[in-house]
Design an enzyme around this catalytic site. Sequence first.
Site, PDB file in Angstrom:
ATOM      1  N   GLU A   1       0.588  -1.652  -0.140  1.00 24.36           N
ATOM      2  CA  GLU A   1       0.221  -0.020  -0.093  1.00 24.36           C
ATOM      3  C   GLU A   1       1.049   0.935   0.168  1.00 24.36           C
ATOM      4  O   GLU A   1       2.006   1.761   0.647  1.00 24.36           O
ATOM      5  CB  GLU A   1      -0.804   0.206   1.696  1.00 24.36           C
TER       6      GLU A   1
ATOM      7  N   ASP B   1      -8.628   1.317   6.127  1.00 22.53           N
ATOM      8  CA  ASP B   1      -8.168   1.793   4.653  1.00 22.53           C
ATOM      9  C   ASP B   1      -7.590   0.471   4.331  1.00 22.53           C
ATOM     10  O   ASP B   1      -7.852  -0.177   2.862  1.00 22.53           O
ATOM     11  CB  ASP B   1      -7.359   3.219   4.293  1.00 22.53           C
TER      12      ASP B   1
ATOM     13  N   ASP C   1      -5.154  -0.376   9.193  1.00 26.67           N
ATOM     14  CA  ASP C   1      -6.088   0.533   9.537  1.00 26.67           C
ATOM     15  C   ASP C   1      -7.424   0.082   8.339  1.00 26.67           C
ATOM     16  O   ASP C   1      -7.353  -1.140   7.848  1.00 26.67           O
ATOM     17  CB  ASP C   1      -5.746   1.601   9.832  1.00 26.67           C
TER      18      ASP C   1
ATOM     19  N   ASP D   1      -1.629  -1.521   5.779  1.00 27.34           N
ATOM     20  CA  ASP D   1      -1.534  -0.067   7.282  1.00 27.34           C
ATOM     21  C   ASP D   1      -2.486  -1.057   8.209  1.00 27.34           C
ATOM     22  O   ASP D   1      -3.205  -1.902   7.020  1.00 27.34           O
ATOM     23  CB  ASP D   1      -1.706   0.915   6.770  1.00 27.34           C
TER      24      ASP D   1
END
Length: 644
Positions: A427, A504, A502, A500
């Site tokens: 990412e 997203d 999270d 990550d």
Amino acid sequence: MAERKYTANDIHILQGLEGVRKRPAMYIGSSNSMGLHHLVWEVVDNAVDEALSGFGKNITVTLHKDGSCSVLDEGRGIPVDINKETGRPGVEIVFTELHAGGKFNSAVYKSAGGLHGVGASVTNALSEWCDVTVYQNNGIYHLRFEKGGHLVEPLNRQGDTKKHGTLVRFKPDPEIFSTVDFKYDTISSHLQESAFLMKGVRFIINDERSGQKQEFFYQEGLVEYINNLNESKRHLIPVVSFSDIDSLTNIEVEIALQYCAEDYNETIYSYVNNVKTGDGGTHESGFRAGITRAVNDFAEQQNLAKGKKLEGSDIREGLTAIISLKVPEELLEFEGQTKGKLGTPVAFQVVSNLIYNKFTYYLTENKENALLIIKKCIDSQQARIAARKAKDEARSSKKAKQEVILSDKLTPAQSKEYAKNELFIVEGDSAGGTAKKGRDRIHQAILPLRGKPLNTDSIALDKLLHNEEIATIINTIGAGFGQSFDIEDIHYGKIIIMTDADTDGAHIQTLLLTFFYHYMRQLITTGHVYIAVPPLYRIYKEENKHLIQEYAWDDKGLEEAKKKVGAGCKINRYKGLGEMDAIQLKETTMDPKTRLLIQVDINDPLLVEKKVSVLMGKDSSIRRTWIEKHVDFNQEDNFMKEAK
Ligand code: TTJ
């Protein structure tokens, strides 16, 4: 209370159960969440066998507040009378002797309990305690085991009842399992699957910890299973179902199938005696052969074929099918490491003949639907021929051209040993840069993603290829996509998604998995797709100019790491990959010796279809609630298993 002397027999039995505790993985596959739930399946299978023999219409699983699980059926009850050979009650033997279940169960078709299942004694061996109550002969009989199967309360009659059935309640031993937290969703979807396979039996789950409760009862069985799987797809025809008992072998076959429009995958699930045969086998091969022959013969007879034979894959595009067999014990043969493949030779002919005869009849009697099906098959055939042609052209045109496309974003691996190579899909450009520095340049390639790849569930095929991120991924993996995807051609042994930790990141994971699921499904089913799990914390301290540091992936690990590093340590909570330097990223997330990977392991068809179509479909409000409730790709659940 009755007392009994210990005999050589007792010692033998305790040694058996002790063996289970020493090597739980040998009996239940693992000691993680998957193994934990195996304890439940072992007990439920017994209740299912009894229902399959025609005794008891309700099976209730309760998750109690004290961390125990109970299973109740309304069958005849495990025998409580004394077994002559051993001098013990039958029920005691079932819970203490490995593989004893079958001895007392005379069912014709035995489910997992009598097949590759290991029996209730394994659940007992791996439990802190296990209480068994049998309602039989107007009496309530009870016995209790503790600490891995030691009989602490021998069988005694506690009172009167008119009920009949068996109640087993056990508490998994936290010394054995890495988690003892039963997952409602895992158990509920397993019971739902059983309910689809056993029409007329009601499965109830009752979670006293959260108050959640569900009942699964399907009078229409497999038809409802398919309706459920294809809920959010556009149907080409209504669900069709066939069933028969082969008079020579007594093999019972039930099949349900449906074609969907705008669907390019085949989804075939098969079961033998209510156990999923995840690796297929003779029954699945028979189904494929039979349906191919039926469609080809029909197309030819109706002059629709234009001289060209349809291939099996043309006929299976957009097909969802469930094949469920009941095979008598003496004919059962399983193959493969995990015994997930039916080997029984005669099952091929039985299924192939059944589907050929019945589907031919269906096509003849339902002309309109038959024409829709044939048209779809011919479309698939043409797409296949065109894709093959394009691929051949791409192959014969200059190789250099391909490398130009690749070199832009991809940092390739140096080795040409494809199976050993790993592709990290990362990412963001910045994390991509760090990964590039931290990688093993021989075997690891880095492909950074800018922004989010397309949601591929609601998009037409031609548009898909114009999306740069998707096109790059297809090119990089190097094995085509859709019907022309060829697993033999993949350029990487592992495809690792690194985002990550999270929302997203989770979203990007979902989008990529959806893409792979729809266009390179074999990549997932053969275990080539992984998710990298970066640590959440770095715990460190400088002592005499010497850095002591540890990483932690969860709060439990954090506590352990704090102890290891000692007083005065500092804690760094990572918010994203970008906060790590190349060495840290390598150590924690990329180096095969130290990293944590989750292998994407799809084995729950219902949940997978739901995840993919609900999550990725057009309705964003359903999607949001689903994500909140179900999606936690960093959590080890039944889609994924840890790997190195
Ligand atoms: C065996 O043959 C005589 C009649 O009862 C048969 C039997 O074993 N039935 C039976 C076993 N019903 N239910 C079970 C059972 C249920 C649970 C929840 C757990 C276990 C280990 C067995």
